[in-house]
Write an enzyme that holds these catalytic residues in place. Sequence first.
Site, PDB file in Angstrom:
ATOM      1  N   LYS A 106      -0.592 -45.196  12.891  1.00  0.00           N
ATOM      2  CA  LYS A 106      -0.643 -44.358  11.723  1.00  0.00           C
ATOM      3  C   LYS A 106      -0.225 -45.445  10.701  1.00  0.00           C
ATOM      4  O   LYS A 106       0.638 -46.325  10.867  1.00  0.00           O
ATOM      5  CB  LYS A 106       0.833 -43.372  11.974  1.00  0.00           C
TER       6      LYS A 106
ATOM      7  N   HIS B 271      -0.292 -41.478   1.622  1.00  0.00           N
ATOM      8  CA  HIS B 271       0.024 -40.735   0.445  1.00  0.00           C
ATOM      9  C   HIS B 271      -1.345 -40.523  -0.276  1.00  0.00           C
ATOM     10  O   HIS B 271      -1.312 -39.270  -0.907  1.00  0.00           O
ATOM     11  CB  HIS B 271       0.950 -41.633  -0.640  1.00  0.00           C
TER      12      HIS B 271
ATOM     13  N   LYS C 235       4.600 -46.771   5.875  1.00  0.00           N
ATOM     14  CA  LYS C 235       5.511 -47.842   5.379  1.00  0.00           C
ATOM     15  C   LYS C 235       6.292 -48.311   6.268  1.00  0.00           C
ATOM     16  O   LYS C 235       6.774 -49.815   6.377  1.00  0.00           O
ATOM     17  CB  LYS C 235       6.309 -47.356   3.982  1.00  0.00           C
TER      18      LYS C 235
ATOM     19  N   HIS D  83       9.400 -43.058  14.686  1.00  0.00           N
ATOM     20  CA  HIS D  83       9.662 -44.393  14.116  1.00  0.00           C
ATOM     21  C   HIS D  83      10.019 -45.554  14.791  1.00  0.00           C
ATOM     22  O   HIS D  83      10.284 -46.693  14.447  1.00  0.00           O
ATOM     23  CB  HIS D  83      10.844 -44.270  12.892  1.00  0.00           C
TER      24      HIS D  83
ATOM     25  N   CYS E 131      17.653 -39.074  12.765  1.00  0.00           N
ATOM     26  CA  CYS E 131      16.890 -40.202  12.322  1.00  0.00           C
ATOM     27  C   CYS E 131      16.832 -40.200  10.763  1.00  0.00           C
ATOM     28  O   CYS E 131      16.366 -39.419   9.963  1.00  0.00           O
ATOM     29  CB  CYS E 131      15.415 -39.861  13.016  1.00  0.00           C
TER      30      CYS E 131
ATOM     31  N   CYS F  39      13.209 -40.079   9.408  1.00  0.00           N
ATOM     32  CA  CYS F  39      12.520 -38.842   9.177  1.00  0.00           C
ATOM     33  C   CYS F  39      13.459 -38.062   8.233  1.00  0.00           C
ATOM     34  O   CYS F  39      12.936 -36.800   8.049  1.00  0.00           O
ATOM     35  CB  CYS F  39      12.426 -38.168  10.623  1.00  0.00           C
TER      36      CYS F  39
ATOM     37  N   CYS G  88      13.751 -42.817  17.976  1.00  0.00           N
ATOM     38  CA  CYS G  88      12.956 -41.894  17.378  1.00  0.00           C
ATOM     39  C   CYS G  88      11.543 -41.791  17.962  1.00  0.00           C
ATOM     40  O   CYS G  88      10.782 -42.827  17.602  1.00  0.00           O
ATOM     41  CB  CYS G  88      13.112 -42.032  15.654  1.00  0.00           C
TER      42      CYS G  88
ATOM     43  N   HIS H   3       1.057 -45.698  -0.194  1.00  0.00           N
ATOM     44  CA  HIS H   3       0.059 -46.489   0.531  1.00  0.00           C
ATOM     45  C   HIS H   3      -1.230 -45.493   0.965  1.00  0.00           C
ATOM     46  O   HIS H   3      -0.959 -44.389   0.254  1.00  0.00           O
ATOM     47  CB  HIS H   3       0.556 -46.649   1.999  1.00  0.00           C
TER      48      HIS H   3
HETATM   49  N1  MSP Z   1       9.374 -36.376   1.345  1.00  0.00           N
HETATM   50  C1  MSP Z   1       8.851 -35.715   2.549  1.00  0.00           C
HETATM   51  C2  MSP Z   1       7.860 -34.498   2.137  1.00  0.00           C
HETATM   52  C3  MSP Z   1       8.780 -33.389   1.532  1.00  0.00           C
HETATM   53  S1  MSP Z   1       7.884 -32.359   1.093  1.00  0.00           S
HETATM   54  C4  MSP Z   1       8.702 -30.915   0.538  1.00  0.00           C
HETATM   55  C5  MSP Z   1       7.904 -36.985   3.034  1.00  0.00           C
HETATM   56  N2  MSP Z   1       7.508 -37.963   2.116  1.00  0.00           N
HETATM   57  S2  MSP Z   1       6.451 -39.157   2.730  1.00  0.00           S
HETATM   58  O1  MSP Z   1       6.800 -39.968   1.804  1.00  0.00           O
HETATM   59  O2  MSP Z   1       6.857 -39.488   4.158  1.00  0.00           O
HETATM   60  O3  MSP Z   1       5.197 -38.604   3.017  1.00  0.00           O
HETATM   61  C6  MSP Z   1       4.658 -37.978   3.848  1.00  0.00           C
HETATM   62  C7  MSP Z   1       3.070 -37.272   3.434  1.00  0.00           C
HETATM   63  O4  MSP Z   1       2.400 -38.580   3.074  1.00  0.00           O
HETATM   64  C8  MSP Z   1       2.418 -36.933   4.843  1.00  0.00           C
HETATM   65  O5  MSP Z   1       2.772 -35.503   4.926  1.00  0.00           O
HETATM   66  C9  MSP Z   1       0.899 -36.813   4.454  1.00  0.00           C
HETATM   67  O6  MSP Z   1       0.663 -36.189   3.334  1.00  0.00           O
HETATM   68  C10 MSP Z   1       1.194 -38.375   3.761  1.00  0.00           C
HETATM   69  N3  MSP Z   1       0.930 -39.311   4.759  1.00  0.00           N
HETATM   70  C11 MSP Z   1       1.773 -40.434   4.957  1.00  0.00           C
HETATM   71  N4  MSP Z   1       1.139 -41.195   5.997  1.00  0.00           N
HETATM   72  C12 MSP Z   1      -0.112 -40.770   6.300  1.00  0.00           C
HETATM   73  C13 MSP Z   1      -1.059 -41.267   6.870  1.00  0.00           C
HETATM   74  N5  MSP Z   1      -1.152 -42.336   7.906  1.00  0.00           N
HETATM   75  N6  MSP Z   1      -2.193 -40.427   6.982  1.00  0.00           N
HETATM   76  C14 MSP Z   1      -2.496 -39.404   6.303  1.00  0.00           C
HETATM   77  N7  MSP Z   1      -1.301 -38.723   5.558  1.00  0.00           N
HETATM   78  C15 MSP Z   1      -0.138 -39.222   5.541  1.00  0.00           C
HETATM   79  O7  MSP Z   1       7.514 -36.799   4.496  1.00  0.00           O
END
Ligand code: MSP
Length: 674
Positions: free
Chosen positions: A295, A22, A298, A148, A127, A130, A145, A19
């Site tokens: 935020k 990411h 997903k 979430h 959780c 997380c 949590c 999304h």
């Molecule tokens: N798998 C773990 C990370 C492990 S790193 C060793 C994880 N994955 S995640 O798919 O949930 O991705 C989290 C990351 O996606 C956040 O740290 C950020 O970089 C990005 N983002 C996810 N949602 C976001 C927003 N709404 N806004 C900005 N960045 C965001 O956590």
Amino acid sequence: MSAPFYITTPIYYVNDVPHLGHAYTTIVADALARYHRARGTDTRFLTGTDEHGQKIEEVAQKRGLEPKAHADEVVERFRATWQNLDIAHDDFIRTTEPRHEAVVAEVWRRMAAAGDVYLGEYEGLYCVSCEAFYTEGQLDAGELCPTHKRAVTRVKEPSYFFRLSRYQEPLLAHIDANPDFIQPESRRNEIVAFLRTGLRDISISRTTFRWGIPAPGDPAHVIYVWVDALTNYVSALGGPGAPLYERYWPGACHLLGKDILRFHAVYWPAMLLSAGLPLPRTLFAHGWWTLRGEKISKSLPATRVDPNQLAADLGPDALRYFLLREVPLGVDGDFSYESLIGRVNSDLANDLGNLLHRTLAMTDKYVGGIVPAAAPELDATGAHAELAALAERVRAETERHFDAFAPSRALESIWELVRAANRYVDVAAPWTLAKDPTRRRELEHVIHTFLEAALWAALLAAPVIPRKAGVLLEQLGVPELVGGWPSRWNCELPAGRTTTRGAPLFPRIDEDRQAELLARWLPPESGADAGGARQTDAPATTKPAATAATERPTATKQKPPAPAAPPGMIPYDDFARLDLRVARVLTAERIPGADKLLRLALELGGETRQVVAGLAEAYSPEALIGRSVIFLANLAPRRIRGVESQGMILAAGEDQVLALSALDRDVPPGTKVR
Ligand code: MSP
């Protein structure tokens, strides 16, 4: 040449498709990597996917697939998205690859050899979304949590523990000795405040599911998914001692969202210290993209914005530019389709597109489409000298800002040049010069100069808008300069090249097109406005907000108008935008030279905020520690006496603080106040 630069994104969970959140991290990392490459720095850029753990196992089970088969499918969605967004990573790591699993086992063994791994039993709250453990005090009311808003599970199982508690002092010492290790500064303060509260050993293995890397010597345990995932940054370089590791690890910079800073700034460095490995150079935590304050994620599908769709409709550069320009890295940003369209029209179509369009048209008209030579003696005079000085300054500022992880400010500087070049064209008035054959040299100089300005803008902005910068360079007749960086004014564009006019670089999005795009981007059943988010918390009669009519071309045409608030009153929607929460004071200290101000660190349910508050005359710092207060959490941050303040504590009194807000019962930090 500067030391190698190794930039990483978090590796993304494959529990759902990519999304906008990411996409944001990955685009920022890509732009920084492209910038460093353009400056001649030996650069490596890593991204990838996090494929183990209970969450992925559960998602795969629901789909009736093996976890690996599920991951194989979803990983392709990530790869395709990065391709659609012109992400030029050097490597893509998956945690299910043998090259990764081997290094995770090695890091585990090293930690065990240091005496930091021991067997025990874990009992506590977990959780799955997380993939993190919580204590009761950290949860929202109803054992939810805080991130979430879902029920956590109670787990009790044999587990290996990591002696995190041993690393509190070494981590504080490292942060103290390396002020740039955690950025921005406010996040560093947050981690320091957290570390000062003390560290407990953490559980690093699970026995109640199977989808993970087996613990060396005890395959009944799978390694905790965060220990597994964090190691990707090293395993992708081949592990300790490998040639890529030796070359790039000293220049490691982890870019990540603020949600996962603690894992990166506490667990990961402690693991590395334990394993006898050096720490990364920098951790930079950026803010969140929200939609109407929620935020983008997903787990909240109403806030899903599809970066693939936006890139398909506007081109990847428009989205990249918007995300990087709109909000300073490190701060939260509220996404809206309108602001996106606004930026495309003003900065890209108008300012940059116009510059290119006019300069190419005049080059055709006055010098037959061939780049003329500059007249260096003219660069020291009048408008030419002003533009020359500005271009050199903008280049230096752009470098400074990119070096300091401030792409929005870099773009701000670059657009100063774009706008100045547009003004220069007006002032230098080639159409007047063209009428006087004795001023031919001046005319040629002016044309060279504005072409040079377009070239500089393209080179400086290329890390953010690589595709269109490439087109621009081609139209200027210098395709070989792609990936380069300007150095001397009026010396980059060789005379004699043939320029070519093409379709508008960024077509203006007119009203009809806006309506068409919004209709496509906004799911019809969502009741969403041009901001795109569903308002779940406001009574139906109060939406949409009264200002909507002109702002929402299509999606809201059928909606009833909101009842206007009586004069002097605000509608409920305005109140609902305030994110009021319970916060607990972790630390409080005076700010030298500011008699009225205190700097506070506040716990906000899983995150810490730094606040500058005018409380020093009413309260001593010690009297505040441990108190719960009411806190406005979505106030835009601002700097007060050089310190960033990230929100506001509510207190009674106008000029003077008379009493602090308080709650008559104990509730966990982060609880919403309405
Ligand atoms: N798998 C773990 C990370 C492990 S790193 C060793 C994880 N994955 S995640 O798919 O949930 O991705 C989290 C990351 O996606 C956040 O740290 C950020 O970089 C990005 N983002 C996810 N949602 C976001 C927003 N709404 N806004 C900005 N960045 C965001 O956590």
